[in-house]
Enzyme design. Structure first.
Site, mmCIF file in Angstrom:
data_model
loop_
_atom_site.group_PDB
_atom_site.id
_atom_site.type_symbol
_atom_site.label_atom_id
_atom_site.label_comp_id
_atom_site.label_asym_id
_atom_site.label_seq_id
_atom_site.Cartn_x
_atom_site.Cartn_y
_atom_site.Cartn_z
ATOM 1 N N LYS A 202 0.821 -1.221 0.000
ATOM 2 C CA LYS A 202 0.000 0.000 0.000
ATOM 3 C C LYS A 202 0.849 1.263 0.000
ATOM 4 O O LYS A 202 2.034 1.234 0.295
ATOM 5 C CB LYS A 202 -0.948 -0.013 1.208
ATOM 6 C CG LYS A 202 -2.141 -0.925 0.971
ATOM 7 C CD LYS A 202 -3.188 -0.808 2.049
ATOM 8 C CE LYS A 202 -4.348 -1.758 1.720
ATOM 9 N NZ LYS A 202 -5.302 -1.869 2.812
ATOM 10 N N ARG B 274 -3.079 -9.938 5.361
ATOM 11 C CA ARG B 274 -3.572 -10.039 3.979
ATOM 12 C C ARG B 274 -2.462 -9.528 3.063
ATOM 13 O O ARG B 274 -2.089 -8.365 3.144
ATOM 14 C CB ARG B 274 -4.834 -9.188 3.850
ATOM 15 C CG ARG B 274 -5.489 -9.185 2.480
ATOM 16 C CD ARG B 274 -6.724 -8.279 2.505
ATOM 17 N NE ARG B 274 -7.399 -8.271 1.226
ATOM 18 C CZ ARG B 274 -7.070 -7.476 0.219
ATOM 19 N NH1 ARG B 274 -6.078 -6.625 0.341
ATOM 20 N NH2 ARG B 274 -7.745 -7.532 -0.924
HETATM 21 N N1 HH2 Z 1 -7.405 -3.610 1.280
HETATM 22 C C1 HH2 Z 1 -7.760 -3.651 -0.015
HETATM 23 C C2 HH2 Z 1 -8.849 -4.435 -0.413
HETATM 24 N N2 HH2 Z 1 -9.537 -5.166 0.478
HETATM 25 N N3 HH2 Z 1 -9.888 -5.904 2.695
HETATM 26 C C3 HH2 Z 1 -9.549 -5.873 3.992
HETATM 27 N N4 HH2 Z 1 -10.231 -6.589 4.900
HETATM 28 N N5 HH2 Z 1 -8.496 -5.114 4.439
HETATM 29 C C4 HH2 Z 1 -7.764 -4.345 3.592
HETATM 30 O O1 HH2 Z 1 -6.829 -3.661 4.060
HETATM 31 C C5 HH2 Z 1 -8.103 -4.348 2.206
HETATM 32 C C6 HH2 Z 1 -9.193 -5.155 1.786
HETATM 33 C C7 HH2 Z 1 -6.997 -2.866 -1.032
HETATM 34 O O2 HH2 Z 1 -5.849 -3.551 -1.430
HETATM 35 P P1 HH2 Z 1 -5.705 -4.455 -2.783
HETATM 36 O O3 HH2 Z 1 -6.634 -5.594 -2.808
HETATM 37 O O4 HH2 Z 1 -4.279 -4.789 -2.920
HETATM 38 O O5 HH2 Z 1 -6.002 -3.446 -3.930
HETATM 39 P P2 HH2 Z 1 -7.267 -3.243 -4.870
HETATM 40 O O6 HH2 Z 1 -8.442 -2.989 -4.001
HETATM 41 O O7 HH2 Z 1 -6.928 -2.063 -5.705
HETATM 42 O O8 HH2 Z 1 -7.423 -4.481 -5.667
#
Ligand code: HH2
Length: 278
Positions: free
Chosen positions: A224, A259
């Site tokens: 992030k 995660r």
């Molecule tokens: N962060 C993202 C998406 N879902 N769910 C939880 N529970 N906690 C988090 O911190 C979280 C989440 C965003 O990260 P990422 O999946 O890498 O990116 P994107 O949403 O752009 O696919």
């Protein structure tokens, strides 16, 4: 102490310093962290297989990017991205989580057989609590200030840790009131969701305070912007080491789940840390 998480077909457990590791499967063409490389079903499934081979305890599938400023997708588009991926992954005998804010998508995913509903909107959408309560799925309840499109515009708190803690305590109570047993629920401080770097740092320093809520804590900081800001690294793909350090820091404070995108790096680091722990 052994802690338990009831999640659909699975009874998962973790101990202090040895969290479960959730692998991120992005079926999103506009995901910030993998540049949309896994947008096709086959590619997403292949990515899930790699994560599993590298040690994932849980696979989390999302079809809508929550990146700040990301445009929303329609429910149909979201399902077209994730439905075929979920259908395959639920046959793998590993807990499958769906990352969605939409009650309709949650219901469809439960019908397919997913084990965990991961909701960055904390089941505040109309009907979301009822879908969860009518299932045996595990739940991840996350804090977010504002909406994904605008949340990073000007996040403001008087005392960020107190406010996020109070929000999660309230949401946990809302779930308990509907009959969702506490052992089905994890809370998540929501790193990067309506928070400045200073807010994120303060929240990371106090993961253990959230463990005291009684539900397990999920920590999601992988690749992030907060890691990029701390390192001066604009490229998400080059934030692996910083992300691993953050995962270890959270694990030491008793996180239940981390995660992550970088499975092998995270699992190796956790294994070595565990070997030295008394
Ligand atoms: N962060 C993202 C998406 N879902 N769910 C939880 N529970 N906690 C988090 O911190 C979280 C989440 C965003 O990260 P990422 O999946 O890498 O990116 P994107 O949403 O752009 O696919």
């Amino acid at each position: 102490m052994l802690n338990a998480w009831h999640a659909g077909r699975f009874q998962l457990s973790w101990t202090q310093g040895k969290p479960l590791v959730m692998g991120i499967v992005n079926a999103t063409p506009d995901s910030f962290s993998d540049g949309g490389c896994f947008q096709s079903t086959q590619a997403a499934i292949e990515q899930a297989r790699v994560l599993l081979n590298e040690g994932a305890d849980i696979l989390d599938v999302g079809g809508e990017s929550t990146r700040p400023g990301a445009p929303p997708v329609t429910p149909e588009e979201e399902w077209a991205r994730i439905g075929p991926v979920l259908q395959e992954l639920v046959t793998w005998n590993v807990p499958i989580s769906v990352d969605t804010m939409r009650p309709e998508t949650m219901r469809r995913a439960l019908d397919v057989g997913v084990d965990i509903l991961n909701d960055v909107y904390a089941f505040r959408a109309e009907g979301a609590l009822a879908v969860l309560a009518g299932s045996q799925a595990g739940a991840v309840v996350m804090h977010m200030q504002g909406e994904p499109q605008t949340m990073q515009a000007n996040p403001q708190y008087v005392r960020v840790v107190d406010e996020v803690h109070a929000f999660l305590e309230q949401r946990l109570q809302a779930l308990l009131d509907l009959g969702v047993q506490g052992q089905r629920v994890l809370v998540d401080q929501g790193f990067g969701f309506g928070k400045t770097l200073a807010h994120n740092v303060e929240l990371m320093q106090q993961v253990s305070r959230f463990v005291d809520l009684g539900a397990g804590v999920l920590v999601g900081v992988s690749r992030k912007r907060m890691i990029g800001d701390l390192l001066g690294e604009a490229d998400p793909m080059k934030r692996v080491h910083g992300s691993v350090a953050a995962a270890l820091f959270a694990a030491q404070q008793g996180a239940a789940v981390v995660r992550v995108h970088d499975m092998k790096a995270t699992c190796d680091a956790l294994a070595v840390m565990k070997a030295f722990s008394v």
